[in-house]
Design a protein around this motif. Sequence first.
Motif, mmCIF file in Angstrom:
data_model
loop_
_atom_site.group_PDB
_atom_site.id
_atom_site.type_symbol
_atom_site.label_atom_id
_atom_site.label_comp_id
_atom_site.label_asym_id
_atom_site.label_seq_id
_atom_site.Cartn_x
_atom_site.Cartn_y
_atom_site.Cartn_z
ATOM 1 N N VAL A 14 0.810 -1.207 0.000
ATOM 2 C CA VAL A 14 0.000 0.000 0.000
ATOM 3 C C VAL A 14 0.852 1.270 0.000
ATOM 4 N N VAL B 90 0.557 2.688 -3.385
ATOM 5 C CA VAL B 90 -0.715 3.389 -3.588
ATOM 6 C C VAL B 90 -0.646 4.773 -2.960
ATOM 7 N N HIS C 94 -13.423 -2.895 -11.577
ATOM 8 C CA HIS C 94 -13.117 -2.468 -10.199
ATOM 9 C C HIS C 94 -14.396 -2.393 -9.383
ATOM 10 N N PHE D 169 -16.039 -5.551 -7.923
ATOM 11 C CA PHE D 169 -15.410 -6.108 -6.728
ATOM 12 C C PHE D 169 -15.607 -5.198 -5.520
ATOM 13 N N LEU E 107 -17.559 -3.631 -0.019
ATOM 14 C CA LEU E 107 -18.307 -2.750 0.881
ATOM 15 C C LEU E 107 -19.504 -3.482 1.483
ATOM 16 N N GLY F 265 -10.122 -6.296 -5.977
ATOM 17 C CA GLY F 265 -10.389 -4.890 -5.690
ATOM 18 C C GLY F 265 -9.088 -4.105 -5.685
ATOM 19 N N ILE F 266 -8.062 -4.670 -5.057
ATOM 20 C CA ILE F 266 -6.767 -3.990 -5.010
ATOM 21 C C ILE F 266 -6.146 -3.946 -6.402
ATOM 22 N N GLY G 167 -7.902 -1.577 -8.581
ATOM 23 C CA GLY G 167 -7.766 -0.226 -8.046
ATOM 24 C C GLY G 167 -6.419 0.382 -8.405
ATOM 25 N N GLU H 175 -5.716 3.905 -10.392
ATOM 26 C CA GLU H 175 -4.937 5.031 -9.886
ATOM 27 C C GLU H 175 -3.882 5.470 -10.903
ATOM 28 N N PHE I 250 -4.985 7.506 -14.425
ATOM 29 C CA PHE I 250 -5.121 8.964 -14.543
ATOM 30 C C PHE I 250 -3.849 9.558 -15.118
ATOM 31 N N ALA J 215 -12.932 1.547 4.534
ATOM 32 C CA ALA J 215 -13.476 1.202 3.211
ATOM 33 C C ALA J 215 -14.538 2.232 2.815
ATOM 34 N N ALA K 255 -14.657 5.126 -0.307
ATOM 35 C CA ALA K 255 -15.784 5.407 -1.200
ATOM 36 C C ALA K 255 -16.161 6.887 -1.099
ATOM 37 N N TRP L 145 -23.618 3.556 -13.495
ATOM 38 C CA TRP L 145 -22.386 4.277 -13.831
ATOM 39 C C TRP L 145 -22.364 4.685 -15.290
HETATM 40 C C1 HEM Z 1 -11.978 6.097 -10.567
HETATM 41 C C2 HEM Z 1 -11.480 6.208 -9.491
HETATM 42 C C3 HEM Z 1 -10.971 5.138 -8.563
HETATM 43 C C4 HEM Z 1 -9.654 4.969 -8.232
HETATM 44 C C5 HEM Z 1 -8.468 5.754 -8.736
HETATM 45 C C6 HEM Z 1 -9.592 3.900 -7.273
HETATM 46 C C7 HEM Z 1 -8.415 3.434 -6.704
HETATM 47 C C8 HEM Z 1 -8.351 2.355 -5.869
HETATM 48 C C9 HEM Z 1 -7.135 1.713 -5.402
HETATM 49 C C10 HEM Z 1 -5.730 2.152 -5.738
HETATM 50 C C11 HEM Z 1 -7.495 0.671 -4.591
HETATM 51 C C12 HEM Z 1 -6.566 -0.317 -3.892
HETATM 52 C C13 HEM Z 1 -6.272 0.114 -2.493
HETATM 53 C C14 HEM Z 1 -5.418 -0.836 -1.700
HETATM 54 O O1 HEM Z 1 -4.310 -1.167 -2.138
HETATM 55 O O2 HEM Z 1 -5.869 -1.242 -0.633
HETATM 56 C C15 HEM Z 1 -8.931 0.679 -4.513
HETATM 57 C C16 HEM Z 1 -9.712 -0.147 -3.729
HETATM 58 C C17 HEM Z 1 -10.993 0.225 -3.327
HETATM 59 N N1 HEM Z 1 -11.823 1.111 -3.977
HETATM 60 FE FE1 HEM Z 1 -11.360 2.148 -5.600
HETATM 61 N N2 HEM Z 1 -10.863 3.453 -7.028
HETATM 62 C C18 HEM Z 1 -11.754 4.171 -7.805
HETATM 63 C C19 HEM Z 1 -13.130 4.025 -7.816
HETATM 64 C C20 HEM Z 1 -13.831 3.554 -6.722
HETATM 65 C C21 HEM Z 1 -15.240 3.741 -6.458
HETATM 66 C C22 HEM Z 1 -16.217 4.448 -7.349
HETATM 67 C C23 HEM Z 1 -15.481 3.175 -5.222
HETATM 68 C C24 HEM Z 1 -16.753 3.075 -4.425
HETATM 69 C C25 HEM Z 1 -17.697 3.834 -4.434
HETATM 70 C C26 HEM Z 1 -14.236 2.641 -4.737
HETATM 71 C C27 HEM Z 1 -14.064 2.018 -3.517
HETATM 72 C C28 HEM Z 1 -12.975 1.238 -3.219
HETATM 73 C C29 HEM Z 1 -12.886 0.400 -2.044
HETATM 74 C C30 HEM Z 1 -13.948 0.243 -0.965
HETATM 75 C C31 HEM Z 1 -11.633 -0.235 -2.120
HETATM 76 C C32 HEM Z 1 -11.024 -1.170 -1.099
HETATM 77 C C33 HEM Z 1 -11.587 -2.507 -1.170
HETATM 78 C C34 HEM Z 1 -11.125 -3.328 -2.303
HETATM 79 O O3 HEM Z 1 -9.937 -3.316 -2.615
HETATM 80 O O4 HEM Z 1 -11.993 -4.025 -2.876
HETATM 81 N N3 HEM Z 1 -13.266 2.863 -5.673
HETATM 82 N N4 HEM Z 1 -9.422 1.709 -5.313
#
Ligand code: HEM
Lengths: 315, 421
Positions: free
Chosen positions: A55, A58, B18, B21, B26, B65-66, B69, B73, B76, B136, B140, B335
């Motif tokens: 992390v 990140v 993303h 998951f 959540l 999810g990770i 995600g 990130e 962008f 978490a 969000a 979305w």
């Molecule tokens: C477009 C923009 C988004 C970016 C840049 C982004 C980025 C990320 C990143 C980098 C992680 C991994 C974090 C880790 O290493 O623990 C992650 C996980 C997560 N994101 Fe996103 N995310 C986006 C959209 C969303 C949206 C729309 C939601 C919810 C409304 C969301 C909710 C979460 C949650 C709850 C996690 C942690 C749980 C998991 O990994 O499943 N994200 N996101």
Amino acid sequence: MSTAWYTLLGLFFATYFVLGGYDYGTGLLLARARTARERRAMLTAVGPFFLGNEVWLVAAVGILFGAFPLLEGELLSGLYPAVAVALAAVLTVTASVQLRSRPASERAKHAWDRVIIVSSTVAAFAWGAVLAGLLQGVPGPVLTSFVLVSGLAFVALVATHGAAFLALRLPEEGFDKIGRNLIPLALAAVGAATVAGLLSSRVRGHAHRPGVVIAGLALLILGLMVARVTLGRRNGVAFAATSLTLAVPVLLVGATLWPFSPVTGLTVADAAASGPTLRLLSWLAAPLLPALLGFQAMCWWAFRGRIDDRAPVYW
Amino acid sequence: MDPLLLARLQFATTTSIHFLFVLVTLGLVTVLVYLQTAWMITKKPVYERLTRFWGTLYLINYVLGIATGLVMEFQFGLNWSGLSHYAGNVFGAPLAMETLVAFFLESTFLGMWIFGWHRLRRGVHLALLWGVAITAYASAFWVMVANSFLQHPVGYEMRDGIAHLTDFGALLRNQSFGMAFGHVTFAALTVGGFLVAGISAWHLIRRTADYGLFRKSLRIGVVTASIGTVMVTGFGFAQFGYLGAIQPTKFGDEYDKMAAATDFAARLGGSPADYLPPEWIGAPLGFMIIIGNLLGLVVFLLPLFFRDWIIRLRAPLYILLFAVPLPFVAAIFGWLFREVGRQPWVVYGLLKTSDAVSPVSGGTMLASFLGFTALLLTLAVTNWYLMARYAHTGAADPSLGRQHGSPVPDPEPRPEPVLAA
Ligand code: HEM
Ligand code: HDD
Ligand code: HEM
């Protein structure tokens, strides 16, 4: 204020390379394990720390985006191939380490382990390439010989660091020896990267503080020598020394380019977000940093020491 | 190929994966908090077993999810450098908060929670799970703050063609934010509820071992899904109140729509049609509402808890099983409406999508799109396969929180169903 944030950014990336570095080092050393039990033990050694290590990347990218939005766009898109490969490799390591123990069959686990080995190696290589790419300046062609040699050097450093970590955590002997044998290789690779850098006119033109480069290289070599002497006797010291070798490259890149950023002609101050944004981030983040570090320290403390057969196993 | 089109396709694909998951993360973490807290208070072993069973499923899901995600990130910077250039001063701050406040703590807590069974004190261990859940939701929260700025930019001023932050509070009070955040979190709860109910229903249909355990989680799932759907519908309709006003080209009536498009065209060139989203944009909204109303029927299952009619009738079990994919589909439609509906703008009225894309060649963009899509889809499918396999195996001995050398517990004997006899 932009200097403080730039330093923080450097520290976050450096910490990521130190902590993520032993994840990838352990991952690529899985290639040396002969039995399923050995592989199990190596992954158990990393277990509790793995999520907390990854992390840092990140968070570092988050700081880059929040405090240096210009740099984020220029650097990531300017180093596209290297960054994209690093990202693909990192996410493959992350997923495969966490999933490898889910299937029941040993065959499937072994197949996942091979994925971990390959992706850890690629991740180490690509991060080395990204760092070298920063030093030679953005924009410009990315895939130069300096970048490739630096990638290899980073693989050697990461492997050594992984061996030092495992020597510290595992009850079995053996990793201290692997580590000691890797060190001459790492020294040679760092030497080769230095030569490639000296030969590149872009690097010479860009790194306009040669004193910093010399000091950084001296620290790197010192770290490797200390590790060579202490591995097997004082594994804690050896681990600290290899940690230093992974933190130094980032700091070297940042300091030798200062006051410029890796983007040619752009100073750090100009690349930073505007005043109100930085002030806001400082107000919100400064009080948090101790908590962030405190919880990480709590994790290290709770799972410190050598692992034994009562160590918790999950992935 | 056109880099712009590829960058958009890549964003849409990665975010959609993303989000599938994240919804589960959540939703399930909320259920887990309930389960582990109940275990702490009542000391009943069934809650421990439920926590371990659903916890393992949650963790398998979390991996992707990770992974996805991370791609989000980096994307962008890789593909949308124009966005960070023109709007980074404002848009970057909430995303930085998200990573520092939310993800950093979340991952640290989660690592300790996974490995802390039998090692940390019970209260500390439970507090860690609460920490995971709160962070978490915090992630969000911040990501929706960032997204809402794209939908309806506020709290900034333009100087030298670049947006500068003037009022952070305005970002948090953004009209586009509050209702959408509520809508998203309850969408996740809906997903979590239907997932728990559906998997439990499957075990009850197949009459696998562990009747008591899955009976309990079926009830928890149905209650969660009921709360989720009622609230998600409420927050959904609440958004209609302001949407037309802040985004006339998305949701205004015909007159406002044309007026806004004509105004954009007059100020920025081009024809009014260039400033309208695609014709079909109403369709995903319509489907989401249909699915939402269908799912809302779940409240009629609540009375069937009486004397376990919900299990003995069997039909409700099949309904719950087949309902599992629906909330996911609804969320993606939602979305699509929100994001495609704001086209051609990345930042509504301020920055066009075509001005935000990185100056990267079509070839590089294509390789990146194909490579990451293939990688993420492979991982996603593998992950769903592992989740399905795991859910199928049942709760006899989840790997999470396994004690060293403990024997595998005997599953409870299952009572003969009365009606089926
Ligand atoms: C477009 C923009 C988004 C970016 C840049 C982004 C980025 C990320 C990143 C980098 C992680 C991994 C974090 C880790 O290493 O623990 C992650 C996980 C997560 N994101 Fe996103 N995310 C986006 C959209 C969303 C949206 C729309 C939601 C919810 C409304 C969301 C909710 C979460 C949650 C709850 C996690 C942690 C749980 C998991 O990994 O499943 N994200 N996101
Ligand atoms: C379980 C999933 C789910 C369900 C059942 C519904 N929605 Fe939804 N909807 C979402 C999941 C979702 C979402 C994925 O969470 C979205 C996407 C962006 C957002 O903020 O929420 C969304 C967006 C979204 C938007 C777009 C807002 C914008 O463009 O800014 C509107 C107007 C609605 N929804 C309205 C509704 C209504 C009236 C529903 C009634 C039944 C409904 N939704 C059910
Ligand atoms: C996780 C749920 C999300 C999904 C499923 C989603 C979906 C999409 C889709 C379908 C597009 C393509 C639109 C088009 O080009 O026609 C898109 C674009 C985009 N979205 Fe999202 N989005 C999500 C969340 C977010 C969030 C939280 C942010 C910001 C923080 C964001 C920022 C963007 C950006 C920058 C683009 C590219 C520019 C554009 O096409 O407008 N998205 N998204």
